[in-house]
Design an enzyme around this catalytic site. Structure first.
Site, PDB file in Angstrom:
ATOM      1  N   ASP A 417      -6.498   1.553  -4.047  1.00 25.99           N
ATOM      2  CA  ASP A 417      -6.077   2.260  -2.841  1.00 25.99           C
ATOM      3  C   ASP A 417      -4.820   1.631  -2.251  1.00 25.99           C
ATOM      4  O   ASP A 417      -4.631   0.415  -2.294  1.00 25.99           O
ATOM      5  CB  ASP A 417      -7.221   2.204  -1.825  1.00 25.99           C
ATOM      6  N   GLU A 470      -3.017   4.563  -6.516  1.00 25.43           N
ATOM      7  CA  GLU A 470      -2.636   5.528  -5.487  1.00 25.43           C
ATOM      8  C   GLU A 470      -1.319   5.010  -4.908  1.00 25.43           C
ATOM      9  O   GLU A 470      -1.302   4.124  -4.057  1.00 25.43           O
ATOM     10  CB  GLU A 470      -3.693   5.629  -4.385  1.00 25.43           C
TER      11      GLU A 470
END
Length: 736
Positions: A417, A470
């Site tokens: 993330d 990401e």
């Protein structure tokens, strides 16, 4: 006795010096093993125990025979006795509420090996989850729990829990120099016990801290760690693991169903209890098989204090959330997915952590896990702390966390993330609010090194597992191998493609001709990285509206638009990811507090959308042209990319062997009769999918299942198809 004379006790003569005793009583002694436990002297061994609130203590031999009564001293709870010789012993402790027999924690020698401490300090200990934290094991034939925690700047660390009345005087730990690791073995402690650490910082007692390497925790809102026994699951997924590298390669179909465990379904429906892992397996696995996805991706399931963070502010990087069951339950879930042929990807967060007092924040009274300066250590967007990945111990802690999920739980991949926030020191900061790197630049060199190391280590330690970024910037080489100067990820989310195409789809069809390039621009860089095309949870929250509600027009047009958009996505180069609810047209924005609106599947247009997703997944898996060359330019060819007047696009997808597929998309609600497109081969072309088919709740405009090519060159191809293009529809054709 005179009132001025202090009272004396038989044990006073065997006490250490006043300073040592005073420090022990105040809970400030840095080396309790120097006072407590057995200590040899010329006449045998002196045994000392400090057990506040104990009424009396006896020394027993290991068979339970009494050796001696321990003598009280002037310090309440501090008992002493001399034994004639060094020997193993037990303590029989009499409390006001009962009697306890146990070994003495301070009779055990050093616990952690020098190599463990060396590797930890170096940042290369790959098995922290099996060494640090609370480990159930046997020492010198005695079952119990070994605790180990890193807190180099603490003056004293104690293990506390119900087993000692949360009293930090009872179980102070031994400091291992120079690693800054504290250790203690507590005999006869059992799995399931809650515990925390009490730390004395430079300026006093800190809030009780949960274990950074806890393997299990209490369920929120409780915040204690729990002792966990070694994972005992009997894995049955050898076949999957042997095939995993091939199933997850760049030439394989990868269709990911992203979901939040707590809100996919609830027990008994809306407002019901959370499903545990075993219940989820029973319901989710058949659904994923039915809809045709190859993988599931779970929003972070590492324990996190605030459910509203969706798991993106975790505090236990080694513990599955107790909300959904035990570690064994989670292992059984992953195993069941593998046996059903489904891969499991976890979202994992090495970029930041929450500021909760019981967590990592100023763990030993100093900025230990985080950067000290707020310009480096405070993430303004999320009000969280940023890991100091330049510190070898923190670097190694996070590498070990990643490996823990991949090896301990057989997880097939991690989606990292917020990578963009890790790469840049000035991420989301104004001028003057960030500290340049040692070269004066904006790149976060420590995080870059960490990400490269992570990806190299995973490839060695967990072969076939994926690491996915990401990452939303133009950072070059995110999915390029580390040896070639890249970051080493297997895939990168294509955030640019997502934003551009969603912006296009949000336009009224009459205006789409003015935004035509939004649908074609992504192909300029589509092969610069190995991409996943994501329609993730972030796009259906915070006022962005659900996928179906982003679409313009009346109800029929909204569904037609979404069917066309998903068909466009599934036939474009790149792997696929769709957040739960998008596959059947969830109207409401996603809420982590509510299950999906499954009742919508009582309606034909929602059923039709779900059928389309099933068929898109089936085609994607079955047709090599749709996945084998997902990541190389040879797999894609524009036929019509410039017909902005009609908002029509057409392209070919190629496989190295076999036939191509042709895809034609019409993003207006107007039927295009007699639309001519060049194709590479003659004969019959079969219509293998029409997003406007009645089966999908469309208007059923099409080409009666197929078209025969004319021997007329067009669009640089030797043959031509003359097609009826359905309104807001996508056709997929292949030569017979």
């Amino acid at each position: 006795m005179s009132a001025s004379m202090p009272q004396t006790y038989p044990g006073d003569a065997l006490l250490p010096g006043e300073d040592d005793v005073d420090a022990l009583i105040r809970g400030e002694h840095a080396d309790p093993f120097a006072i407590l436990g057995p200590h040899a002297d010329g006449e045998g061994a002196i045994v000392r125990v400090y057990l506040p609130h104990a009424v009396a203590v006896d020394l027993l031999d290991r068979a339970g025979g009494k050796l001696a009564d321990m003598e009280p001293s002037r310090v309440p709870g501090l008992f002493v006795q001399r034994l004639e010789r060094q020997q193993p012993y037990l303590l029989r402790i009499r409390w006001a509420e009962g009697e306890q027999v146990t070994e003495d924690p301070y009779s055990f020698g050093q616990l952690l090996g020098e190599m463990d401490l060396y590797l930890f300090a170096e940042g290369n200990h790959r098995n922290l989850g099996q060494v640090f934290g609370a480990q159930c094991l046997t020492m010198e034939g005695v079952a119990g729990v070994r605790f180990a925690v890193w807190a180099p700047n603490a003056r004293r660390v104690s293990v506390v829990g119900p087993f000692n009345g949360w009293d930090g005087r009872r179980h102070p730990m031994r400091l291992r120099h120079p690693a800054g690791v504290w250790e203690l073995f507590i005999p006869r402690l059992a799995p399931g016990e809650p515990y925390k650490y009490e730390l004395l910082g430079q300026h006093g007692i800190l809030p009780l801290k949960a274990d950074p390497v806890a393997l299990a925790t209490e369920a929120p809102p409780n915040t204690a760690s729990r002792v966990a026994s070694p994972l005992a699951h009997d894995w049955q997924d050898d076949t999957w693991l042997q095939q995993r590298a091939a199933r997850q390669g760049a030439d394989a179909p990868l269709a990911i169903y992203e979901l939040h465990v707590g809100s996919w379904r609830r027990e008994g429906g809306e407002g019901g209890a959370l499903l545990n892992w075993r219940q989820l397996a029973e319901r989710l696995i058949p659904y994923v098989i039915e809809t045709g996805f190859t993988h599931i991706e779970l929003l972070p399931i590492m324990e996190h204090p605030f459910g509203g963070s969706w798991g993106y502010q975790p505090l236990s990087q080694f513990a599955p959330s107790a909300r959904y069951g035990s570690r064994e339950d989670f292992a059984a879930f992953v195993d069941a997915c593998h046996q059903a042929g489904i891969g499991v990807i976890l979202d994992w967060v090495p970029a930041h952590f929450p500021t909760d007092a019981h967590g990592l924040a100023r763990f030993d009274g100093t900025a230990l896990y985080e950067y000290a300066h707020p310009f480096e250590g405070l993430h303004q967007d999320w009000d969280t702390f940023i890991y100091n990945l330049g510190r070898t111990e923190v670097h190694g802690f996070m590498i070990a966390s990643a490996l823990h999920w991949l090896r301990e739980f057989h997880v097939d991949g991690l989606r990292v993330d917020a990578v963009a926030s890790m790469l840049y020191r000035d991420y989301s900061r104004n001028a003057g609010e960030w500290i340049p790197n040692r070269h004066g630049g904006r790149e976060n060199l420590e995080s870059i090194e960490f990400l490269r190391h992570l990806n190299d280590v995973v490839k060695t330690e967990a072969p076939g597992a994926l690491v996915i970024a990401e990452e939303s910037t133009a950072w070059p080489g995110v999915s390029k191998p580390v040896a070639e100067g890249g970051l080493g990820f297997d895939y990168k989310w294509n955030m640019g493609w997502m934003h551009d195409t969603l912006k296009y789809m949000g336009q009224d069809p009459i205006h789409r001709r003015h935004h035509h390039d939004l649908m074609t621009f992504g192909l300029i860089y589509a092969f610069s990285e190995r991409f996943i095309l994501p329609l993730s949870h972030d796009e259906v929250v915070h006022g962005k509206r659900s996928l179906i509600d982003k679409m313009p027009g009346d109800r029929w047009q909204k569904f037609a638009n979404l069917r066309a958009y998903l068909s466009f996505m599934w036939t474009m180069p790149g792997k696929k990811l769709l957040f739960m609810g998008g596959e059947f047209g969830q109207w409401r924005e996603w809420s982590h507090d509510h299950e999906l609106d499954w009742y919508l599947l009582n309606y034909g247009d929602h059923q039709g959308l779900q059928r389309l997703v099933k068929d898109l997944n089936r085609l994607y898996r079955q047709e090599p042209a749709l996945h084998v060359q997902d990541c190389v330019p040879a797999g894609f060819q524009w036929l019509v990319g410039d017909d902005r007047h009609n908002s029509v696009f057409a392209w070919l997808r190629w496989s190295p062997t076999g036939y191509p597929l042709m895809v034609v998309a019409n993003f207006t609600p107007v039927v295009r009769h007699g639309y001519r497109i060049g194709v590479p081969s003659g004969g019959q072309w079969l219509e293998v999918l029409n997003s406007d088919a009645e089966f999908y709740a469309g208007s059923n405009v099409g080409n009666a299942g197929g078209v025969i090519a004319d021997d007329l060159s067009s669009h640089g191809q030797p043959h031509t198809l003359t097609l009826n293009l359905p309104p807001l529809g996508v056709l997929i054709l292949r030569p017979e």
